[in-house]
Design a protein around this motif. Structure first.
Motif, short mmCIF file in Angstrom:
data_model
loop_
_atom_site.label_atom_id
_atom_site.label_comp_id
_atom_site.label_asym_id
_atom_site.label_seq_id
_atom_site.Cartn_x
_atom_site.Cartn_y
_atom_site.Cartn_z
N ARG A 174 0.87 -1.18 0.00
CA ARG A 174 0.00 0.00 0.00
C ARG A 174 0.91 1.24 0.00
O ARG A 174 1.41 1.67 1.04
N ILE A 175 1.11 1.76 -1.20
CA ILE A 175 2.06 2.85 -1.41
C ILE A 175 1.29 4.06 -1.94
O ILE A 175 0.62 3.97 -2.97
N LEU A 176 1.41 5.18 -1.24
CA LEU A 176 0.69 6.41 -1.64
C LEU A 176 1.63 7.34 -2.41
O LEU A 176 2.69 7.72 -1.91
N LEU A 177 1.24 7.69 -3.64
CA LEU A 177 1.97 8.67 -4.44
C LEU A 177 1.33 10.03 -4.23
O LEU A 177 0.19 10.26 -4.64
N ALA A 202 -2.03 -5.21 -8.90
CA ALA A 202 -2.85 -4.12 -9.42
C ALA A 202 -2.71 -2.91 -8.51
O ALA A 202 -2.83 -3.04 -7.29
N ALA A 203 -2.41 -1.75 -9.10
CA ALA A 203 -2.29 -0.53 -8.31
C ALA A 203 -3.69 -0.04 -7.92
O ALA A 203 -4.57 0.08 -8.76
N ASP A 204 -3.89 0.22 -6.65
CA ASP A 204 -5.17 0.73 -6.16
C ASP A 204 -5.32 2.19 -6.59
O ASP A 204 -4.41 2.99 -6.39
N PRO A 205 -6.47 2.55 -7.18
CA PRO A 205 -6.68 3.95 -7.58
C PRO A 205 -6.53 4.93 -6.42
O PRO A 205 -6.18 6.10 -6.63
N LEU A 206 -6.80 4.48 -5.20
CA LEU A 206 -6.65 5.35 -4.04
C LEU A 206 -5.18 5.60 -3.69
O LEU A 206 -4.88 6.43 -2.83
N GLY A 207 -4.29 4.90 -4.37
CA GLY A 207 -2.87 5.02 -4.08
C GLY A 207 -2.22 6.27 -4.66
O GLY A 207 -1.02 6.48 -4.47
N ARG A 224 -7.17 10.61 3.10
CA ARG A 224 -6.77 9.53 2.21
C ARG A 224 -6.15 8.37 2.99
O ARG A 224 -6.40 7.19 2.68
N LEU A 225 -5.36 8.67 4.00
CA LEU A 225 -4.74 7.59 4.79
C LEU A 225 -5.79 6.80 5.57
O LEU A 225 -5.57 5.62 5.88
N SER A 226 -6.92 7.44 5.90
CA SER A 226 -7.99 6.69 6.57
C SER A 226 -8.69 5.75 5.60
O SER A 226 -9.14 4.66 5.97
N GLU A 227 -8.78 6.16 4.32
CA GLU A 227 -9.37 5.30 3.28
C GLU A 227 -8.38 4.24 2.80
O GLU A 227 -8.76 3.11 2.49
N TYR A 228 -7.14 4.65 2.74
CA TYR A 228 -6.08 3.82 2.14
C TYR A 228 -4.90 3.83 3.11
O TYR A 228 -4.03 4.69 3.03
N PRO A 229 -4.89 2.89 4.06
CA PRO A 229 -3.85 2.88 5.10
C PRO A 229 -2.48 2.51 4.55
O PRO A 229 -1.99 1.39 4.69
N ALA A 230 -1.84 3.47 3.90
CA ALA A 230 -0.56 3.23 3.25
C ALA A 230 0.53 2.95 4.28
O ALA A 230 0.53 3.51 5.37
N ASP A 258 6.59 3.78 11.66
CA ASP A 258 5.16 3.69 11.40
C ASP A 258 4.82 3.81 9.91
O ASP A 258 3.84 3.21 9.45
N ILE A 259 5.60 4.60 9.20
CA ILE A 259 5.36 4.79 7.77
C ILE A 259 6.69 5.11 7.09
O ILE A 259 7.54 5.79 7.68
N SER A 260 6.87 4.61 5.90
CA SER A 260 8.09 4.89 5.14
C SER A 260 7.86 6.10 4.24
O SER A 260 6.73 6.42 3.87
N LEU A 261 8.97 6.79 3.89
CA LEU A 261 8.86 8.00 3.08
C LEU A 261 10.00 8.07 2.07
O LEU A 261 11.17 7.87 2.42
N ILE A 262 9.63 8.34 0.82
CA ILE A 262 10.62 8.66 -0.22
C ILE A 262 10.27 10.05 -0.74
O ILE A 262 9.12 10.31 -1.12
N THR A 263 11.26 10.93 -0.75
CA THR A 263 11.04 12.29 -1.22
C THR A 263 11.76 12.52 -2.53
O THR A 263 12.45 11.63 -3.03
N TYR A 264 11.61 13.71 -3.07
CA TYR A 264 12.26 14.07 -4.33
C TYR A 264 13.29 15.18 -4.10
O TYR A 264 13.20 15.92 -3.12
N ASP A 265 14.24 15.26 -5.02
CA ASP A 265 15.22 16.34 -5.16
C ASP A 265 16.47 16.19 -4.29
O ASP A 265 17.46 16.87 -4.51
#
Length: 321
Positions: A174-177, A202-207, A224-230, A258-265
């Motif tokens: 469950r990965i949130l973009l 299959a990628a979840d549209p909520l992702g 969104r995290l309540s709908e899609y517990p990434a 608790d949650i992983s994070l990938i950032t940009y730049d």
């Protein structure tokens, strides 16, 4: 008011040598350059760039139009371009929408800039017509909307793909973009879904969550995290990542426990926080822009630069849990 002739007389050189110095010509000896520099300082001389523009119908100015939203990568780009464009002056303008982009282009053309570098919002017939009627080089940055213009873009499909692949390898499903609502998101989403598809998933549209500049990110993210517990978030700008961290901190959510994070730049902030990042190679971007401006490639030319993943410790390994 002092003139070129006054500077030349004080420095003991010809007026043409002073003019070449002002244009940053390199075929002037160091002693003469120093004499001219000191003479200009002593006289308080200010070059009349309008005169040189009238003579050649083109200045040594390069115009850069960037989105008005704060972005550390753009700040670094301005600094590096300023250093790289030797002999040219950089003018930076900001825009919030397509109309402001067009208005800024018209302003730059009135200054007889030699090149217009801009981040387009979307294709515009009026911008295309303006470009066709003016003898000026146009270069799109990061978004390619105009097929007739050169473009330098980042392979955003690949960047998102690499980030999702990294998380999938670590057992996340469950990965949130988290992205800005623009055309670049469409490319990132292709990479996002491609990584899932390669795993037979299959990628979840909520992702995918896109936000606009004025939107309340905290409310949107929490909903969104309540709908899609990434278990992981990929955040595409430093500002979005910082806002994410604020939300996490107020909720007692820690990275990566608790949650992983990938950032940009891959900013200094990302390095200090130990965040895994998608890095857009700034050196390649600046070299690519300079090469296109200098006409070292055939046109129209579409240059695409591949980002890389900088792996740190903000991605938990869920395998075996």
């Amino acid at each position: 008011m002092s003139s070129v002739k006054d500077v030349a007389k004080l420095a003991g050189v010809s007026p043409s040598t002073v003019s070449r110095y002002i244009r940053n010509a390199c075929n002037i000896s160091a002693p003469k350059r120093e004499k001219i520099k000191q003479s200009i300082k002593q006289l308080g001389y200010v070059p009349n760039f309008n005169a040189s523009i009238l003579k050649s119908n083109r200045s040594n100015l390069v115009g850069l139009i960037l989105p008005s939203e704060h972005n550390l990568f753009f700040s670094l780009l301005i600094s590096r371009l300023y250093e790289a464009l030797s002999g040219k002056k950089l003018i930076v303008l900001y825009s919030k929408n397509n109309e402001e982009v067009k208005s800024n282009i018209q302003t730059l053309l009135s200054l007889k800039v030699s090149s217009v570098l801009f981040v387009p919002v979307k294709y515009s017939d009026s911008i295309a017509r303006i470009a066709e009627k003016n003898d000026c080089y146009f270069l799109q940055l990061f978004i390619d909307c105009f097929p007739q213009f050169d473009a330098l873009t980042i392979n955003d499909d690949l960047g998102a793909y690499l980030a999702v692949k990294k998380l999938l390898d670590n057992g996340h499903r469950r990965i949130l973009l988290l992205d800005i609502n623009n055309d670049v998101f469409k490319q990132r989403y292709k990479g996002y879904t491609r990584a899932f598809t390669e795993r037979g998933l299959a990628a979840d549209p909520l992702g995918a969550l896109t936000v606009d500049g004025g939107e309340d990110l905290e409310t949107a993210l929490i909903n969104r995290l309540s709908e899609y517990p990434a278990t992981a978030v990929i955040s595409v700008t430093e500002v979005l990542s910082q806002q994410c961290m604020q939300v996490f901190n107020t909720r007692g959510i820690t990275v990566p426990n608790d949650i992983s994070l990938i950032t940009y730049d891959d900013s200094m902030w990302a390095k200090l926080c130990g965040h895994t990042a998608v890095r857009q190679p700034l050196d390649e971007v600046v070299d690519g822009i300079k090469g296109l401006i200098d006409g070292e490639t055939e046109r129209p030319k579409k240059v695409v630069i591949d980002p890389v993943i900088v792996d740190r410790n903000s991605c938990a390994d869920l395998n075996g849990l």
